[in-house]
Design a protein around this motif. Structure first.
Motif, short mmCIF file in Angstrom:
data_model
loop_
_atom_site.label_atom_id
_atom_site.label_comp_id
_atom_site.label_asym_id
_atom_site.label_seq_id
_atom_site.Cartn_x
_atom_site.Cartn_y
_atom_site.Cartn_z
N UNK A 164 21.45 -39.94 8.78
CA UNK A 164 22.39 -41.05 8.87
C UNK A 164 23.59 -40.83 7.95
N UNK A 165 24.73 -41.33 8.36
CA UNK A 165 25.87 -41.39 7.46
C UNK A 165 25.56 -42.42 6.37
N UNK A 166 26.18 -42.33 5.18
CA UNK A 166 25.99 -43.36 4.16
C UNK A 166 26.33 -44.75 4.71
N UNK A 167 25.43 -45.69 4.52
CA UNK A 167 25.62 -47.01 5.09
C UNK A 167 25.16 -47.15 6.52
N UNK A 168 24.64 -46.06 7.10
CA UNK A 168 24.13 -46.11 8.47
C UNK A 168 22.78 -46.80 8.54
N UNK A 169 22.34 -47.06 9.76
CA UNK A 169 21.14 -47.86 9.99
C UNK A 169 20.14 -47.13 10.88
N UNK A 170 18.87 -47.25 10.51
CA UNK A 170 17.76 -46.86 11.36
C UNK A 170 17.03 -48.14 11.75
N UNK A 171 16.87 -48.38 13.04
CA UNK A 171 16.25 -49.62 13.52
C UNK A 171 15.29 -49.30 14.65
N UNK A 172 14.14 -49.97 14.64
CA UNK A 172 13.18 -49.76 15.72
C UNK A 172 12.37 -51.01 15.96
N UNK A 173 11.82 -51.09 17.16
CA UNK A 173 10.79 -52.08 17.46
C UNK A 173 9.68 -51.39 18.24
N UNK A 174 8.45 -51.84 17.98
CA UNK A 174 7.28 -51.30 18.65
C UNK A 174 6.35 -52.45 19.06
N UNK A 175 5.63 -52.30 20.17
CA UNK A 175 4.58 -53.26 20.46
C UNK A 175 3.56 -53.26 19.33
N UNK A 179 2.56 -72.30 37.08
CA UNK A 179 3.92 -71.84 36.79
C UNK A 179 4.00 -70.34 36.53
N UNK A 180 2.86 -69.63 36.57
CA UNK A 180 2.86 -68.20 36.33
C UNK A 180 1.71 -67.78 35.43
N UNK A 181 1.73 -66.54 34.99
CA UNK A 181 0.70 -65.99 34.12
C UNK A 181 1.30 -65.74 32.75
N UNK A 182 0.70 -66.35 31.72
CA UNK A 182 1.22 -66.22 30.36
C UNK A 182 0.60 -64.99 29.70
N UNK A 183 1.46 -64.13 29.19
CA UNK A 183 1.01 -62.93 28.48
C UNK A 183 1.63 -62.94 27.07
N UNK A 184 0.87 -63.36 26.05
CA UNK A 184 1.39 -63.24 24.69
C UNK A 184 1.55 -61.77 24.31
N UNK A 185 2.64 -61.46 23.64
CA UNK A 185 2.95 -60.06 23.34
C UNK A 185 3.64 -60.00 21.99
N UNK A 186 2.94 -59.48 20.98
CA UNK A 186 3.50 -59.38 19.63
C UNK A 186 4.22 -58.05 19.45
N UNK A 187 5.37 -58.11 18.80
CA UNK A 187 6.15 -56.90 18.51
C UNK A 187 6.53 -56.87 17.04
N UNK A 188 6.74 -55.66 16.55
CA UNK A 188 7.10 -55.43 15.15
C UNK A 188 8.48 -54.79 15.10
N UNK A 189 9.32 -55.26 14.20
CA UNK A 189 10.72 -54.83 14.11
C UNK A 189 11.01 -54.34 12.68
N UNK A 190 11.90 -53.36 12.58
CA UNK A 190 12.36 -52.89 11.27
C UNK A 190 13.81 -52.48 11.37
N UNK A 191 14.59 -52.89 10.38
CA UNK A 191 15.99 -52.47 10.25
C UNK A 191 16.16 -51.96 8.83
N UNK A 192 16.53 -50.68 8.71
CA UNK A 192 16.67 -50.04 7.40
C UNK A 192 18.09 -49.49 7.27
N UNK A 193 18.81 -49.94 6.25
CA UNK A 193 20.19 -49.52 6.01
C UNK A 193 20.24 -48.55 4.85
N UNK A 194 20.73 -47.36 5.12
CA UNK A 194 20.82 -46.31 4.10
C UNK A 194 21.86 -46.69 3.04
N UNK A 195 21.57 -46.36 1.80
CA UNK A 195 22.52 -46.63 0.74
C UNK A 195 23.87 -45.99 1.03
N UNK A 196 24.92 -46.74 0.77
CA UNK A 196 26.26 -46.22 1.00
C UNK A 196 26.64 -45.23 -0.12
#
Length: 274
Positions: free
Chosen positions: A135-146, A257-274
């Protein structure tokens, strides 16, 4: 775990529900490092699939040059056909083959993002240092996963695969409970890489329509390794799907009204030091 063969059409059948977590992730990504007037932000989408989420990056950063990476020929063909080239707003999208298990940035990126991919990458947290370094300084790494490997749709799949009829063919092909780490483990790993880090979880309650919609959903994602392993035996594949369908109907009953599917997800946002 078997490397699955992907079906873009099946995956995209629930594109709206699948895109929502990615949009929620992007909403938490801060401004990217400033560029010269003629400069373009550089973005990598690691595990781009059929490219529909990569196109959302172009909407958020319409002056960016964006490369989607994937190791599935089927997904890359679909991404190239539907999304490659300049966008109406001025972004440039391209796509390339890469494996997240070994991919290392060959140029500086302002944003590296991954959408519902890292759960397929063994020891993926060990790759974070290389990606942050890219990453460039101040850049971001971000992801989400089930983050629902303990949910009925996965637990029942593993239990069925471990029964005497299927054990020899399927017990070792599916994802297991260690495919995603705890929120604290991700926070610790990224913070130790000197990133300002935000980690959170969200449970979505998707209301799905149609006949056996949970099975239809998982046929595009978590069930792919089993379908790949049984691809040369259609009779066995159909028998497995019949048994699994019955279990899912009990676990996820259909309401008016349909079929309910609960679905948990995990998120992360990491900002590199500038």
């Amino acid at each position: 775990m078997t490397t699955p063969t992907w079906d873009p059409a099946q995956y995209l059948r629930h594109a709206g529900h699948r895109a929502r977590p990615f949009l929620d992730l992007l909403a938490r990504v801060p401004a990217l490092p400033a560029k010269p007037p003629a400069g373009r932000p550089r973005i990598a989408d690691l595990g781009c699939g059929p490219g529909n989420a990569t196109a959302l990056l172009a909407q958020r950063w319409p002056t960016a040059r964006i490369t989607g990476y994937d190791n599935s020929p089927e997904m890359l063909d679909k991404a190239h056909a539907d999304h490659a080239g300049p966008t109406a707003d001025g972004a440039i999208l391209d796509f390339a083959h890469a494996d997240a298990r070994t991919w290392t940035p060959e140029e500086p990126f302002d944003l590296i993002v991954s959408n519902a991919t890292l759960q397929w990458v063994p020891r993926h947290a060990e790759r974070f240092a290389d990606w942050i370094a890219g990453l460039t300084p101040g850049g971001t790494f971000a992801f989400q996963v089930p983050d629902n490997i303990d949910a009925p749709l996965h637990a029942l799949m593993r239990e069925l695969a471990a029964t005497p009829r299927w054990k020899s063919r399927l017990a070792d092909v599916l994802r297991h409970t260690d495919s995603v780490h705890t929120p604290g483990a991700y926070l610790d790993r990224l913070a130790r890489l000197r990133c300002a880090t935000d980690v959170w979880q969200t449970t979505y309650f998707h209301v799905l329509q149609g006949e056996d919609p949970v099975l239809d959903w998982v046929k595009g994602t978590g069930l792919r390794p089993a379908l790949t392993a049984l691809a040369d035996d259609p009779e066995a594949r159909d028998a497995f799907l019949t048994e699994y369908r019955s279990l899912l109907r009990t676990a996820y009953p259909t309401e008016p009204y349909g079929t309910v599917m609960p679905f948990r997800r995990l998120f992360a946002v990491a900002v590199k030091q500038a």
